[in-house]
Design a protein around this motif. Structure first.
Motif, PDB file in Angstrom:
ATOM      1  N   VAL A   1       0.811  -1.209   0.000  1.00 55.81           N
ATOM      2  CA  VAL A   1       0.000   0.000   0.000  1.00 55.81           C
ATOM      3  C   VAL A   1       0.854   1.274   0.000  1.00 55.81           C
ATOM      4  O   VAL A   1       0.408   2.328  -0.470  1.00 55.81           O
ATOM      5  CB  VAL A   1      -0.972   0.024   1.206  1.00 55.81           C
ATOM      6  CG1 VAL A   1      -2.000  -1.092   1.091  1.00 55.81           C
ATOM      7  CG2 VAL A   1      -0.212  -0.077   2.528  1.00 55.81           C
ATOM      8  N   THR A   2       2.099   1.185   0.501  1.00 56.76           N
ATOM      9  CA  THR A   2       2.979   2.355   0.542  1.00 56.76           C
ATOM     10  C   THR A   2       4.089   2.282  -0.497  1.00 56.76           C
ATOM     11  O   THR A   2       4.314   3.225  -1.255  1.00 56.76           O
ATOM     12  CB  THR A   2       3.621   2.503   1.944  1.00 56.76           C
ATOM     13  OG1 THR A   2       2.594   2.612   2.923  1.00 56.76           O
ATOM     14  CG2 THR A   2       4.519   3.738   1.998  1.00 56.76           C
ATOM     15  N   TYR A   3       4.798   1.149  -0.549  1.00 59.56           N
ATOM     16  CA  TYR A   3       6.005   1.053  -1.360  1.00 59.56           C
ATOM     17  C   TYR A   3       5.768   0.610  -2.805  1.00 59.56           C
ATOM     18  O   TYR A   3       6.563   0.935  -3.685  1.00 59.56           O
ATOM     19  CB  TYR A   3       6.994   0.094  -0.691  1.00 59.56           C
ATOM     20  CG  TYR A   3       7.376   0.514   0.703  1.00 59.56           C
ATOM     21  CD1 TYR A   3       7.893   1.779   0.950  1.00 59.56           C
ATOM     22  CD2 TYR A   3       7.209  -0.352   1.785  1.00 59.56           C
ATOM     23  CE1 TYR A   3       8.229   2.180   2.233  1.00 59.56           C
ATOM     24  CE2 TYR A   3       7.546   0.037   3.072  1.00 59.56           C
ATOM     25  CZ  TYR A   3       8.064   1.303   3.299  1.00 59.56           C
ATOM     26  OH  TYR A   3       8.396   1.690   4.562  1.00 59.56           O
ATOM     27  N   ALA A   4       4.707  -0.141  -3.038  1.00 60.47           N
ATOM     28  CA  ALA A   4       4.413  -0.593  -4.406  1.00 60.47           C
ATOM     29  C   ALA A   4       2.907  -0.720  -4.580  1.00 60.47           C
ATOM     30  O   ALA A   4       2.372  -1.815  -4.765  1.00 60.47           O
ATOM     31  CB  ALA A   4       5.094  -1.933  -4.686  1.00 60.47           C
ATOM     32  N   PRO A   5       2.192   0.409  -4.519  1.00 64.30           N
ATOM     33  CA  PRO A   5       0.723   0.349  -4.576  1.00 64.30           C
ATOM     34  C   PRO A   5       0.192  -0.031  -5.959  1.00 64.30           C
ATOM     35  O   PRO A   5       0.814   0.252  -6.979  1.00 64.30           O
ATOM     36  CB  PRO A   5       0.310   1.781  -4.218  1.00 64.30           C
ATOM     37  CG  PRO A   5       1.470   2.625  -4.621  1.00 64.30           C
ATOM     38  CD  PRO A   5       2.695   1.792  -4.376  1.00 64.30           C
ATOM     39  N   ALA A   6      -0.959  -0.694  -5.956  1.00 63.53           N
ATOM     40  CA  ALA A   6      -1.641  -1.000  -7.209  1.00 63.53           C
ATOM     41  C   ALA A   6      -2.201   0.296  -7.784  1.00 63.53           C
ATOM     42  O   ALA A   6      -2.477   1.252  -7.054  1.00 63.53           O
ATOM     43  CB  ALA A   6      -2.769  -2.000  -6.957  1.00 63.53           C
ATOM     44  N   LYS A   7      -2.361   0.335  -9.109  1.00 61.93           N
ATOM     45  CA  LYS A   7      -2.884   1.542  -9.751  1.00 61.93           C
ATOM     46  C   LYS A   7      -4.292   1.848  -9.268  1.00 61.93           C
ATOM     47  O   LYS A   7      -4.682   2.998  -9.088  1.00 61.93           O
ATOM     48  CB  LYS A   7      -2.869   1.368 -11.269  1.00 61.93           C
ATOM     49  CG  LYS A   7      -1.458   1.304 -11.854  1.00 61.93           C
ATOM     50  CD  LYS A   7      -1.481   0.986 -13.334  1.00 61.93           C
ATOM     51  CE  LYS A   7      -0.054   0.844 -13.879  1.00 61.93           C
ATOM     52  NZ  LYS A   7      -0.049   0.404 -15.298  1.00 61.93           N
ATOM     53  N   THR A   8      -5.075   0.765  -9.073  1.00 59.23           N
ATOM     54  CA  THR A   8      -6.420   0.895  -8.507  1.00 59.23           C
ATOM     55  C   THR A   8      -6.445   0.130  -7.195  1.00 59.23           C
ATOM     56  O   THR A   8      -6.124  -1.058  -7.165  1.00 59.23           O
ATOM     57  CB  THR A   8      -7.489   0.312  -9.451  1.00 59.23           C
ATOM     58  OG1 THR A   8      -7.412   0.980 -10.715  1.00 59.23           O
ATOM     59  CG2 THR A   8      -8.876   0.485  -8.863  1.00 59.23           C
ATOM     60  N   ALA A   9      -6.787   0.800  -6.104  1.00 59.09           N
ATOM     61  CA  ALA A   9      -6.762   0.172  -4.785  1.00 59.09           C
ATOM     62  C   ALA A   9      -7.579  -1.114  -4.779  1.00 59.09           C
ATOM     63  O   ALA A   9      -8.741  -1.137  -5.220  1.00 59.09           O
ATOM     64  CB  ALA A   9      -7.303   1.136  -3.739  1.00 59.09           C
ATOM     65  N   GLY A  10      -6.960  -2.200  -4.299  1.00 62.32           N
ATOM     66  CA  GLY A  10      -7.658  -3.468  -4.160  1.00 62.32           C
ATOM     67  C   GLY A  10      -7.749  -4.298  -5.416  1.00 62.32           C
ATOM     68  O   GLY A  10      -8.357  -5.364  -5.417  1.00 62.32           O
ATOM     69  N   VAL A  11      -7.112  -3.817  -6.514  1.00 57.44           N
ATOM     70  CA  VAL A  11      -7.192  -4.543  -7.789  1.00 57.44           C
ATOM     71  C   VAL A  11      -5.779  -4.806  -8.321  1.00 57.44           C
ATOM     72  O   VAL A  11      -4.964  -3.890  -8.423  1.00 57.44           O
ATOM     73  CB  VAL A  11      -7.997  -3.749  -8.847  1.00 57.44           C
ATOM     74  CG1 VAL A  11      -8.057  -4.521 -10.157  1.00 57.44           C
ATOM     75  CG2 VAL A  11      -9.396  -3.451  -8.334  1.00 57.44           C
ATOM     76  N   CYS A  12      -5.510  -6.055  -8.683  1.00 64.27           N
ATOM     77  CA  CYS A  12      -4.204  -6.438  -9.209  1.00 64.27           C
ATOM     78  C   CYS A  12      -3.949  -5.793 -10.569  1.00 64.27           C
ATOM     79  O   CYS A  12      -4.783  -5.895 -11.476  1.00 64.27           O
ATOM     80  CB  CYS A  12      -4.117  -7.960  -9.335  1.00 64.27           C
ATOM     81  SG  CYS A  12      -2.576  -8.567 -10.066  1.00 64.27           S
ATOM     82  N   ASP A  13      -2.814  -5.119 -10.715  1.00 62.17           N
ATOM     83  CA  ASP A  13      -2.447  -4.482 -11.983  1.00 62.17           C
ATOM     84  C   ASP A  13      -2.290  -5.507 -13.098  1.00 62.17           C
ATOM     85  O   ASP A  13      -2.539  -5.219 -14.269  1.00 62.17           O
ATOM     86  CB  ASP A  13      -1.107  -3.737 -11.854  1.00 62.17           C
ATOM     87  CG  ASP A  13      -1.198  -2.514 -10.971  1.00 62.17           C
ATOM     88  OD1 ASP A  13      -2.315  -2.177 -10.527  1.00 62.17           O
ATOM     89  OD2 ASP A  13      -0.142  -1.903 -10.709  1.00 62.17           O
ATOM     90  N   THR A  14      -1.837  -6.719 -12.735  1.00 62.51           N
ATOM     91  CA  THR A  14      -1.475  -7.720 -13.734  1.00 62.51           C
ATOM     92  C   THR A  14      -2.679  -8.456 -14.312  1.00 62.51           C
ATOM     93  O   THR A  14      -2.790  -8.643 -15.528  1.00 62.51           O
ATOM     94  CB  THR A  14      -0.494  -8.748 -13.136  1.00 62.51           C
ATOM     95  OG1 THR A  14       0.617  -8.049 -12.565  1.00 62.51           O
ATOM     96  CG2 THR A  14       0.011  -9.714 -14.197  1.00 62.51           C
ATOM     97  N   CYS A  15      -3.586  -8.903 -13.418  1.00 63.55           N
ATOM     98  CA  CYS A  15      -4.690  -9.737 -13.910  1.00 63.55           C
ATOM     99  C   CYS A  15      -6.081  -9.241 -13.514  1.00 63.55           C
ATOM    100  O   CYS A  15      -7.083  -9.852 -13.881  1.00 63.55           O
ATOM    101  CB  CYS A  15      -4.498 -11.176 -13.432  1.00 63.55           C
ATOM    102  SG  CYS A  15      -4.742 -11.392 -11.648  1.00 63.55           S
ATOM    103  N   GLY A  16      -6.132  -8.174 -12.723  1.00 60.42           N
ATOM    104  CA  GLY A  16      -7.430  -7.650 -12.312  1.00 60.42           C
ATOM    105  C   GLY A  16      -8.055  -8.373 -11.140  1.00 60.42           C
ATOM    106  O   GLY A  16      -9.203  -8.110 -10.765  1.00 60.42           O
ATOM    107  N   GLY A  17      -7.297  -9.309 -10.545  1.00 58.67           N
ATOM    108  CA  GLY A  17      -7.814 -10.051  -9.399  1.00 58.67           C
ATOM    109  C   GLY A  17      -7.914  -9.183  -8.150  1.00 58.67           C
ATOM    110  O   GLY A  17      -7.347  -8.089  -8.089  1.00 58.67           O
ATOM    111  N   GLU A  18      -8.633  -9.688  -7.169  1.00 59.93           N
ATOM    112  CA  GLU A  18      -8.792  -8.954  -5.913  1.00 59.93           C
ATOM    113  C   GLU A  18      -7.508  -9.041  -5.088  1.00 59.93           C
ATOM    114  O   GLU A  18      -6.899 -10.105  -4.967  1.00 59.93           O
ATOM    115  CB  GLU A  18      -9.947  -9.555  -5.105  1.00 59.93           C
ATOM    116  CG  GLU A  18     -10.149  -8.879  -3.751  1.00 59.93           C
ATOM    117  CD  GLU A  18     -11.045  -9.671  -2.812  1.00 59.93           C
ATOM    118  OE1 GLU A  18     -11.243  -9.224  -1.670  1.00 59.93           O
ATOM    119  OE2 GLU A  18     -11.524 -10.756  -3.218  1.00 59.93           O
ATOM    120  N   LEU A  19      -7.098  -7.910  -4.527  1.00 59.15           N
ATOM    121  CA  LEU A  19      -5.953  -7.893  -3.624  1.00 59.15           C
ATOM    122  C   LEU A  19      -6.447  -8.000  -2.190  1.00 59.15           C
ATOM    123  O   LEU A  19      -7.450  -7.387  -1.827  1.00 59.15           O
ATOM    124  CB  LEU A  19      -5.151  -6.595  -3.794  1.00 59.15           C
ATOM    125  CG  LEU A  19      -4.524  -6.340  -5.179  1.00 59.15           C
ATOM    126  CD1 LEU A  19      -3.761  -5.021  -5.167  1.00 59.15           C
ATOM    127  CD2 LEU A  19      -3.597  -7.488  -5.567  1.00 59.15           C
TER     128      LEU A  19
END
Length: 215
Positions: free
Chosen positions: A140-158
């Protein structure tokens, strides 16, 4: 070189161990790998460890020590090794000394990766894992997803793993302070302890450790 790597959970021991072992051309021996290898290979020690783990009990020191001894006797460790996660307490540290002395060997250094407790909690509690693929890891601080709670790679739930919650992390730290931290004084008394500030880029921490070892 024969080195022990210590530090609290979240200090980056696994990452640093891999880089240091590669730079020093010695095997990285981690407790986790020892357990997995012995259990998957069905060794006698692996069977004993699995029985304790299946029962929800801690694996006794003698089983862990036996696994470590077997691994350190392998041909690739003849010129040294880097131990990560072992010894975990003073009893194991004493047993390691006895093992090495029996072979006419000794440790060269004990590297203590130093990180403030609040930073450890921040590092671990901030991790988010993709439900579709656990290799997709964000922070959440050092490598945040572009959309909170959504995986940048596959769109899965974080999500946050249960053992990454702040309460669990602080409990793990308490266990570390109680069980493992005493080996720092044990090795300091032997003149083996080298403290490495573990904040900053991975490469910078590795350089600090390598520079300290050269001295």
């Amino acid at each position: 070189m024969r080195i022990v790597l210590v530090g609290p959970p979240g200090a980056g021991k696994g990452t640093q161990a891999a880089f240091l072992a590669k730079n020093l051309s010695i095997p990285h021996i981690s407790t986790g790998d020892l357990f997995r290898a012995n259990i998957s290979q069905g060794t006698e020690l692996g069977k004993q460890a699995k029985a304790f783990m299946d029962a929800g009990d801690l694996v006794p020191d003698e089983v862990t020590i036996g696994m470590a001894k077997d691994r350190m006797e392998q041909p690739d460790a003849v010129n040294g090794f880097l131990l990560d996660g072992f010894p975990r307490n003073v009893s194991q540290a004493e047993a390691l000394d006895v093992m090495l002395q029996a072979e006419g060997m000794k440790l060269d250094a004990v590297l203590d990766l130093e990180v403030e407790e609040d930073e450890v909690v921040k590092r671990i509690a901030g991790r988010r894992i993709c439900r579709n693929d656990s290799s997709h890891v964000f922070h959440v601080t050092y490598a945040p997803a572009k959309t909170a709670g959504v995986c940048d790679t596959c769109g899965g739930e974080l999500y946050q793993r249960g053992d990454d919650s702040e309460a669990t992390v602080r409990n793990r730290l308490e266990v570390y302070h109680t069980q493992t931290e005493p080996i720092i004084d044990y090795y300091k008394a032997q003149g083996l302890l080298v403290t490495i500030p573990a904040l900053g880029e991975v490469a910078d921490v590795t350089k600090r450790a390598m520079d300290a070892l050269k001295k």
